[in-house]
Design a protein around this motif. Structure first.
Motif, PDB file in Angstrom:
ATOM      1  N   SER A   1       3.575 -33.695  -9.236  1.00  0.00           N
ATOM      2  CA  SER A   1       2.495 -32.715  -9.409  1.00  0.00           C
ATOM      3  C   SER A   1       2.002 -32.164  -8.079  1.00  0.00           C
ATOM      4  O   SER A   1       1.903 -32.909  -7.098  1.00  0.00           O
ATOM      5  CB  SER A   1       1.311 -33.360 -10.137  1.00  0.00           C
TER       6      SER A   1
ATOM      7  N   ASN B   1      -3.456 -36.145 -12.797  1.00  0.00           N
ATOM      8  CA  ASN B   1      -3.278 -37.222 -13.784  1.00  0.00           C
ATOM      9  C   ASN B   1      -2.012 -38.053 -13.541  1.00  0.00           C
ATOM     10  O   ASN B   1      -2.058 -39.285 -13.599  1.00  0.00           O
ATOM     11  CB  ASN B   1      -3.276 -36.613 -15.181  1.00  0.00           C
ATOM     12  N   SER B   2      -0.912 -37.362 -13.267  1.00  0.00           N
ATOM     13  CA  SER B   2       0.329 -38.128 -13.055  1.00  0.00           C
ATOM     14  C   SER B   2       0.253 -38.908 -11.741  1.00  0.00           C
ATOM     15  O   SER B   2       0.789 -40.027 -11.642  1.00  0.00           O
ATOM     16  CB  SER B   2       1.562 -37.219 -13.111  1.00  0.00           C
TER      17      SER B   2
ATOM     18  N   VAL C   1      -4.476 -34.881 -21.798  1.00  0.00           N
ATOM     19  CA  VAL C   1      -5.150 -34.841 -20.492  1.00  0.00           C
ATOM     20  C   VAL C   1      -4.853 -33.507 -19.809  1.00  0.00           C
ATOM     21  O   VAL C   1      -3.712 -33.180 -19.513  1.00  0.00           O
ATOM     22  CB  VAL C   1      -4.765 -36.046 -19.597  1.00  0.00           C
TER      23      VAL C   1
HETATM   24  C1  LIG Z   1       2.540 -24.610 -15.035  1.00  0.00           C
HETATM   25  C2  LIG Z   1       1.938 -25.516 -16.057  1.00  0.00           C
HETATM   26  C3  LIG Z   1       2.598 -25.716 -17.263  1.00  0.00           C
HETATM   27  C4  LIG Z   1       2.074 -26.568 -18.210  1.00  0.00           C
HETATM   28  N1  LIG Z   1       2.760 -26.746 -19.393  1.00  0.00           N
HETATM   29  C5  LIG Z   1       2.245 -27.558 -20.350  1.00  0.00           C
HETATM   30  C6  LIG Z   1       2.910 -27.740 -21.582  1.00  0.00           C
HETATM   31  O1  LIG Z   1       3.989 -27.202 -21.843  1.00  0.00           O
HETATM   32  N2  LIG Z   1       2.331 -28.550 -22.519  1.00  0.00           N
HETATM   33  C7  LIG Z   1       1.144 -29.186 -22.285  1.00  0.00           C
HETATM   34  O2  LIG Z   1       0.657 -29.902 -23.166  1.00  0.00           O
HETATM   35  N3  LIG Z   1       0.509 -29.067 -21.088  1.00  0.00           N
HETATM   36  C8  LIG Z   1       1.021 -28.267 -20.131  1.00  0.00           C
HETATM   37  N4  LIG Z   1       0.375 -28.136 -18.915  1.00  0.00           N
HETATM   38  C9  LIG Z   1      -0.803 -28.990 -18.633  1.00  0.00           C
HETATM   39  C10 LIG Z   1      -0.439 -30.203 -17.793  1.00  0.00           C
HETATM   40  O3  LIG Z   1       0.708 -30.845 -18.271  1.00  0.00           O
HETATM   41  C11 LIG Z   1      -1.598 -31.210 -17.771  1.00  0.00           C
HETATM   42  O4  LIG Z   1      -2.754 -30.598 -17.269  1.00  0.00           O
HETATM   43  C12 LIG Z   1      -1.252 -32.448 -16.982  1.00  0.00           C
HETATM   44  O5  LIG Z   1      -2.210 -33.452 -17.222  1.00  0.00           O
HETATM   45  C13 LIG Z   1      -1.196 -32.148 -15.502  1.00  0.00           C
HETATM   46  O6  LIG Z   1      -0.868 -33.306 -14.784  1.00  0.00           O
HETATM   47  P1  LIG Z   1      -1.264 -33.421 -13.226  1.00  0.00           P
HETATM   48  O7  LIG Z   1      -2.775 -33.523 -13.192  1.00  0.00           O
HETATM   49  O8  LIG Z   1      -0.577 -34.624 -12.773  1.00  0.00           O
HETATM   50  O9  LIG Z   1      -0.794 -32.174 -12.555  1.00  0.00           O
HETATM   51  C14 LIG Z   1       0.860 -27.265 -17.974  1.00  0.00           C
HETATM   52  C15 LIG Z   1       0.183 -27.063 -16.746  1.00  0.00           C
HETATM   53  C16 LIG Z   1       0.711 -26.193 -15.821  1.00  0.00           C
HETATM   54  C17 LIG Z   1      -0.027 -25.975 -14.510  1.00  0.00           C
END
Ligand SMILES: Cc1cc2nc3c(=O)[nH]c(=O)nc-3n(C[C@H](O)[C@H](O)[C@H](O)COP(=O)(O)O)c2cc1C
Length: 214
Positions: free
Chosen positions: A46, A52-53, A192
């Motif tokens: 990320s 979150n990850s 999340v």
């Molecule tokens: C470019 C982008 C694409 C995403 N695509 C999806 C998706 O296909 N499905 C979903 O449920 N969330 C999607 N999300 C939300 C993220 O998966 C979610 O906010 C996640 O917790 C982010 O993890 P992080 O905080 O480690 O970046 C997307 C977010 C971004 C920025």
């Protein structure tokens, strides 16, 4: 039996190694090998440093380090790693023509006993930041494929439908099958969205316990 002979016999039984005159040291060294301190590579995907990850990765690392394992963390989104150019100069088993931060990761990956993938879901897939690093496995394919490693998958996404996680899990398991690595666990954190919201769930504990179970 003299204390020295007793020690030698016990060590022999414990390690199965041949104990020579200077063998006690040798046997103790072997015991260290059987202690199974592992080298674990953790790849995060990320661009949100406190996302979150990243939090799941942190919790996993805490558990694994408490067990005495060594962790090398590579934050894909903050490293300069170009996508594979498919020039095939490496022949899937050589030096890559691209000189970038993958060179740092390369020896750790080859030596690792375990590789952990911690990524957000981006449009139903692994983040591009992590995928471009995985594609660079190509140059070391022969050095990692069929060389047993453990692996784990930590993923986060905003939606709550289980079905939406399936393509990523399928991808991860296909990769494991191909490489001949063994998945020892997955944490699939749904629902999340905002950075850090996973802290209010039980998924952090799951990741910690997974790390601790290794
Ligand atoms: C470019 C982008 C694409 C995403 N695509 C999806 C998706 O296909 N499905 C979903 O449920 N969330 C999607 N999300 C939300 C993220 O998966 C979610 O906010 C996640 O917790 C982010 O993890 P992080 O905080 O480690 O970046 C997307 C977010 C971004 C920025």
């Amino acid at each position: 039996m003299k204390r020295r002979d007793f020690l030698r016999k016990s060590l022999l039984a414990a390690t199965g190694s041949i104990v020579l005159e200077s063998g006690i040291v040798r046997a103790v060294e072997n015991m260290n090998i059987t202690k199974k301190k592992m080298e674990i590579v953790v790849l995060t995907g990320s661009p949100r440093r406190n996302g979150n990850s990243a939090y799941l990765a942190e919790r996993f690392v805490k558990g694994a380090q408490e067990k005495g394992h060594e962790v090398y963390r590579f934050d894909c989104a903050f490293k300069q790693v170009e996508p594979c150019r498919a020039c095939n100069r490496c022949g899937m088993d050589g030096l890559c023509v691209i000189k970038d931060d993958f060179n740092e990761l390369r020896p750790h990956l080859i030596a690792a006993d375990m590789v952990v993938f911690a990524t957000p879901m981006y449009y139903f897939g692994i983040s591009a930041q992590m995928k471009r690093v995985i594609d660079r496995f190509y140059a070391i394919n022969e050095q990692i494929k069929g060389h047993y490693k453990k692996a784990a998958f930590l993923m986060t996404y905003a939606d709550t439908a289980k079905k939406e996680a399936e393509p990523m899990l399928l991808h991860y398991h296909a990769l494991m099958d191909y490489l001949g690595w063994e998945s020892v666990g997955e944490v699939v954190a749904s629902g999340v969205w905002t950075a850090g919201s996973v802290r209010n769930t039980h998924y952090g504990e799951q990741a910690y316990r997974l790390g601790k179970s290794i």
